[in-house]
Design a protein around this motif. Structure first.
Motif, PDB file in Angstrom:
ATOM      1  N   ASP A 177       0.825  -1.206   0.000  1.00 29.65           N
ATOM      2  CA  ASP A 177       0.000   0.000   0.000  1.00 29.65           C
ATOM      3  C   ASP A 177       0.861   1.259   0.000  1.00 29.65           C
ATOM      4  OD1 ASP A 177      -2.701   1.296   0.340  1.00 29.65           O
ATOM      5  OD2 ASP A 177      -1.742   2.015   2.168  1.00 29.65           O
ATOM      6  N   ILE A 178       1.956   1.227   0.797  1.00 28.31           N
ATOM      7  CA  ILE A 178       2.851   2.393   0.835  1.00 28.31           C
ATOM      8  C   ILE A 178       3.479   2.632  -0.532  1.00 28.31           C
ATOM      9  CG2 ILE A 178       5.034   3.243   1.776  1.00 28.31           C
ATOM     10  CD1 ILE A 178       4.283   1.950   4.420  1.00 28.31           C
ATOM     11  N   ARG A 179       3.935   1.545  -1.183  1.00 30.46           N
ATOM     12  CA  ARG A 179       4.507   1.704  -2.516  1.00 30.46           C
ATOM     13  C   ARG A 179       3.477   2.244  -3.504  1.00 30.46           C
ATOM     14  NH1 ARG A 179       7.773  -2.837  -0.911  1.00 30.46           N
ATOM     15  NH2 ARG A 179       6.099  -4.294  -1.390  1.00 30.46           N
ATOM     16  N   ARG A 180       2.236   1.773  -3.360  1.00 27.27           N
ATOM     17  CA  ARG A 180       1.173   2.282  -4.244  1.00 27.27           C
ATOM     18  C   ARG A 180       0.963   3.769  -4.009  1.00 27.27           C
ATOM     19  NH1 ARG A 180      -3.827   3.550  -3.436  1.00 27.27           N
ATOM     20  NH2 ARG A 180      -3.812   2.682  -1.316  1.00 27.27           N
ATOM     21  N   ARG A 181       0.919   4.162  -2.720  1.00 27.40           N
ATOM     22  CA  ARG A 181       0.744   5.574  -2.403  1.00 27.40           C
ATOM     23  C   ARG A 181       1.911   6.407  -2.950  1.00 27.40           C
ATOM     24  NH1 ARG A 181      -2.576   6.906   2.350  1.00 27.40           N
ATOM     25  NH2 ARG A 181      -3.812   5.099   2.942  1.00 27.40           N
ATOM     26  N   LEU A 182       3.135   5.888  -2.788  1.00 28.65           N
ATOM     27  CA  LEU A 182       4.300   6.625  -3.274  1.00 28.65           C
ATOM     28  C   LEU A 182       4.298   6.723  -4.795  1.00 28.65           C
ATOM     29  CD1 LEU A 182       7.098   5.256  -0.901  1.00 28.65           C
ATOM     30  CD2 LEU A 182       6.058   7.516  -0.862  1.00 28.65           C
ATOM     31  N   ASP A 183       3.888   5.641  -5.466  1.00 27.92           N
ATOM     32  CA  ASP A 183       3.801   5.692  -6.928  1.00 27.92           C
ATOM     33  C   ASP A 183       2.792   6.741  -7.373  1.00 27.92           C
ATOM     34  OD1 ASP A 183       5.686   3.724  -7.194  1.00 27.92           O
ATOM     35  OD2 ASP A 183       4.244   2.088  -7.413  1.00 27.92           O
ATOM     36  N   ASN A 184       1.631   6.757  -6.688  1.00 27.35           N
ATOM     37  CA  ASN A 184       0.610   7.759  -7.029  1.00 27.35           C
ATOM     38  C   ASN A 184       1.126   9.171  -6.757  1.00 27.35           C
ATOM     39  OD1 ASN A 184      -1.140   5.724  -7.763  1.00 27.35           O
ATOM     40  ND2 ASN A 184      -2.183   5.664  -5.783  1.00 27.35           N
ATOM     41  N   LEU A 185       1.841   9.310  -5.623  1.00 29.96           N
ATOM     42  CA  LEU A 185       2.382  10.628  -5.288  1.00 29.96           C
ATOM     43  C   LEU A 185       3.426  11.052  -6.331  1.00 29.96           C
ATOM     44  CD1 LEU A 185       2.641  12.997  -3.309  1.00 29.96           C
ATOM     45  CD2 LEU A 185       4.338  11.658  -2.044  1.00 29.96           C
ATOM     46  N   GLU A 186       4.280  10.105  -6.742  1.00 25.24           N
ATOM     47  CA  GLU A 186       5.284  10.423  -7.752  1.00 25.24           C
ATOM     48  C   GLU A 186       4.627  10.872  -9.052  1.00 25.24           C
ATOM     49  OE1 GLU A 186       9.095   8.266  -9.982  1.00 25.24           O
ATOM     50  OE2 GLU A 186       7.533   7.070  -9.023  1.00 25.24           O
ATOM     51  N   LYS A 187       3.587  10.127  -9.475  1.00 25.37           N
ATOM     52  CA  LYS A 187       2.889  10.495 -10.713  1.00 25.37           C
ATOM     53  C   LYS A 187       2.252  11.872 -10.581  1.00 25.37           C
ATOM     54  CE  LYS A 187       1.858   5.694 -11.971  1.00 25.37           C
ATOM     55  NZ  LYS A 187       0.775   4.693 -12.148  1.00 25.37           N
TER      56      LYS A 187
ATOM     57  N   VAL B 133       3.125  14.399  -8.539  1.00 27.95           N
ATOM     58  CA  VAL B 133       4.129  15.465  -8.484  1.00 27.95           C
ATOM     59  C   VAL B 133       4.757  15.689  -9.853  1.00 27.95           C
ATOM     60  CG1 VAL B 133       6.350  16.125  -7.496  1.00 27.95           C
ATOM     61  CG2 VAL B 133       4.591  15.134  -6.031  1.00 27.95           C
ATOM     62  N   LEU B 134       5.096  14.586 -10.545  1.00 23.49           N
ATOM     63  CA  LEU B 134       5.680  14.721 -11.882  1.00 23.49           C
ATOM     64  C   LEU B 134       4.706  15.371 -12.850  1.00 23.49           C
ATOM     65  CD1 LEU B 134       7.594  11.321 -12.260  1.00 23.49           C
ATOM     66  CD2 LEU B 134       8.548  13.572 -11.759  1.00 23.49           C
ATOM     67  N   SER B 135       3.411  15.010 -12.705  1.00 22.85           N
ATOM     68  CA  SER B 135       2.391  15.629 -13.550  1.00 22.85           C
ATOM     69  C   SER B 135       2.298  17.119 -13.278  1.00 22.85           C
ATOM     70  CB  SER B 135       1.043  14.951 -13.302  1.00 22.85           C
ATOM     71  OG  SER B 135       0.023  15.594 -14.020  1.00 22.85           O
TER      72      SER B 135
ATOM     73  N   GLY C 205       5.448  24.832  -3.634  1.00 24.99           N
ATOM     74  CA  GLY C 205       4.236  24.026  -3.820  1.00 24.99           C
ATOM     75  C   GLY C 205       4.550  22.557  -3.996  1.00 24.99           C
ATOM     76  N   ILE C 206       5.607  22.271  -4.803  1.00 28.74           N
ATOM     77  CA  ILE C 206       6.004  20.870  -5.015  1.00 28.74           C
ATOM     78  C   ILE C 206       6.468  20.256  -3.704  1.00 28.74           C
ATOM     79  CG2 ILE C 206       7.624  19.367  -6.204  1.00 28.74           C
ATOM     80  CD1 ILE C 206       5.461  20.539  -7.996  1.00 28.74           C
TER      81      ILE C 206
END
Length: 531
Positions: A232-242, A244-246, A326-327
């Motif tokens: 779940d943490i990796r999923r959250r981090l992946d979503n957060l990475e996407k 932030v990059l977006s 903001g980032i």
């Protein structure tokens, strides 16, 4: 006694040893259960089974019949087996060893069945179970059989010792009677105690095995839980990475469009300036003064625009740069949600944030559960003590924090003015220096409903927040060792507002300031350490 031929028939044809748990196939051949099982296992892959003796085939795993086990066991329990156990042979069978069935104490000899039949039946010839230590069963003085037990000297004696020897007149008992009284009774008591201890040991072993099994199950469950948690943490981090990059891509695209527009305007401006420069050069190179003076554009050319026209092109400033703050806020807020916000990796328990009535100003009320502070115009007439805030409607928590990572939530109910934060216990209780944030002993987030302004404050230095707070729920996060105090707005997604960085030198208390309505502590938790 089993013959040698019969014994040979009790040998397994696979292991060539006497049958162990013998079984019989349908074809009538016998084998050890484990031996035939291993053979049949090797035939599984062929889908057909066969007898190792006659090669009769079976389409399915053959039934193993237990029909000869009793015969084998009865034969193995006959005299040759006893011979192996005792190892005592007949004294008179000199040509071949024959197991002895009795020993004569008088003759000091061991006898087989045949010699026992012709042995003397007189009373002085005492027969016992086969033994090699026959001399020990006779009196060393009178060479007679030991038949009595002297209770006074605790010794085994013969009849001569009792009648005329050194034990004359002593109280004696028969060996069987003395053995029962002196030894067997005690041994039975010891046996009973040992049996009890063995049962207790067995119960202890069972208890430990049960505990071990439960510990293994618990460990497996915990491992599964941690695995799911990290997924779940990796999923959250992946979503957060996407996310932030977006956001970075969006800002970069917006900045590129803006700069492209500015560059285009500047290129046009550059072309216009080049044209004016060429015209001026032409005028400067003319020899006819009348032409120069009568040129209609001379006035405009001699009065160039001030400032290079940056107001037309927008100039270049920091608005075109990536919003680093903001980032960073997105990363901070996302990390907080992953690690601590909503049941993170360290495992959270409710923080005991209760308000200290002894510090409450007399114009605020404290709820019975010590979780809500409410402004009131009615003076509460609490006793005047040194701990109480005298001039401003404030209160601090009973609990203090000296280590670890903690958080607590508040719900603000239409307050005209409020402050939430943390302070040292040494904060002043009178005057302007007692207000949360107006000193170097406290850190706070404040809101003014009238002006719709929100700021963070420490040591009387205000920093106004760029964004407005739309939610009435806030979170305060403390990392004591790292020296960080952070504020978040509990919206969807959670939004980072500000983080103070300091070196904390005293314990910290939660602190509340309210004017016009109320503030409720709605939850909390802790992340003590990664241990």
């Amino acid at each position: 006694m089993a013959s040698a031929d019969l014994r040979d028939k009790l040998d397994c044809s696979i292991c060539l040893s006497t049958y162990t748990y013998p079984v019989t196939l349908r074809c009538g051949h016998n084998f050890c259960r484990d031996c035939i099982g291993q053979v049949l296992n090797t035939q599984d892959e062929f889908g057909v089974y066969s007898c190792p003796e006659c090669r009769e085939e079976f389409r399915e795993w053959p039934v193993l019949y237990i029909i000869v086990r009793n015969v084998v066991e009865s034969i193995l329990c006959t005299e040759p087996h006893q011979e192996e156990i005792t190892g005592i042979c007949c004294t008179y069978c000199i040509h071949s060893p024959v197991p002895a069935v009795k020993s004569c104490l008088m003759c000091e000899a061991s006898l087989c069945d045949n010699h026992l039949r012709v042995h003397s039946k007189s009373p002085e010839h005492v027969l016992t179970d086969p033994s090699t230590n026959l001399e020990k069963r006779k009196c060393s003085v009178h060479k007679k059989v030991l038949e009595y037990y002297c209770t006074e000297d605790a010794a085994c004696i013969c009849v001569s010792c009792s009648l005329a020897g050194e034990h004359e007149g002593h109280r004696v008992e028969m060996l069987d009677e003395a053995s029962e009284k002196k030894k067997k009774k005690k041994l039975r008591n010891v046996l009973q105690k040992l049996n009890t201890r063995r049962q207790e040991t067995e119960e202890r072993v069972w208890s430990l095995e049960d505990h071990w099994r439960k510990a293994q199950e618990k460990a497996s469950g915990e491992a599964a839980r941690v695995t799911a948690l990290f997924i779940d943490i990796r999923r959250r981090l992946d979503n957060l990475e996407k996310k932030v990059l977006s956001e970075i891509s969006r800002q970069e695209e917006q900045r590129s469009l803006s700069l492209s527009d500015v560059i285009q305007k500047l290129e046009i401006k550059k072309a216009e300036l080049s044209m004016k420069m060429r015209h001026i050069e032409e005028l400067c190179n003319m020899t006819d003064p009348l032409t120069v003076l009568q040129d209609p554009d001379t006035g405009d050319l001699c009065d160039p625009e001030e400032g290079g026209g940056d107001e037309d092109t927008g100039g270049h400033d920091k608005t075109h740069d990536v919003d680093v703050d903001g980032i960073t806020g997105m990363l901070h807020a996302g990390g907080e949600v992953t690690a601590a916000g909503e049941g993170g990796i360290y495992g959270q328990s409710p923080a005991d944030i209760l308000l200290d009535v002894n510090t409450a100003h007399n114009n605020i009320q404290i709820s019975e559960d010590l979780k809500t502070v409410t402004w009131t115009g009615i003076r509460q007439n609490r006793p005047e003590i040194d701990e109480r805030f005298q001039d401003y409607p404030q209160v601090i928590s009973i609990r203090r924090f000296t280590s670890g990572r903690h958080y607590w939530d508040v719900e603000i109910r239409e307050s005209l003015e409020w402050r939430v934060g943390m302070c040292y216990p040494s904060i002043a209780r009178r005057g302007q220096q007692s207000v949360i944030g107006d000193n170097n002993k406290s850190w706070g987030l404040c809101g003014e409903l009238v002006y719709n302004q929100y700021s963070v404050i420490h040591d009387s230095k205000y920093t106004q927040l760029r964004q407005q707070i739309s939610s009435n729920r806030l979170r305060i996060c403390l990392d004591y060792e790292a020296g960080q105090l952070s504020f978040y707005e509990l919206c969807d997604p959670i939004r980072h507002l500000h983080t103070f960085t300091a070196t904390f030198t005293e314990p910290l208390h939660a602190a509340l300031y309210v004017y016009g309505s109320s503030i409720k502590i709605s939850g909390g938790g802790c992340e003590d350490a990664l241990t």
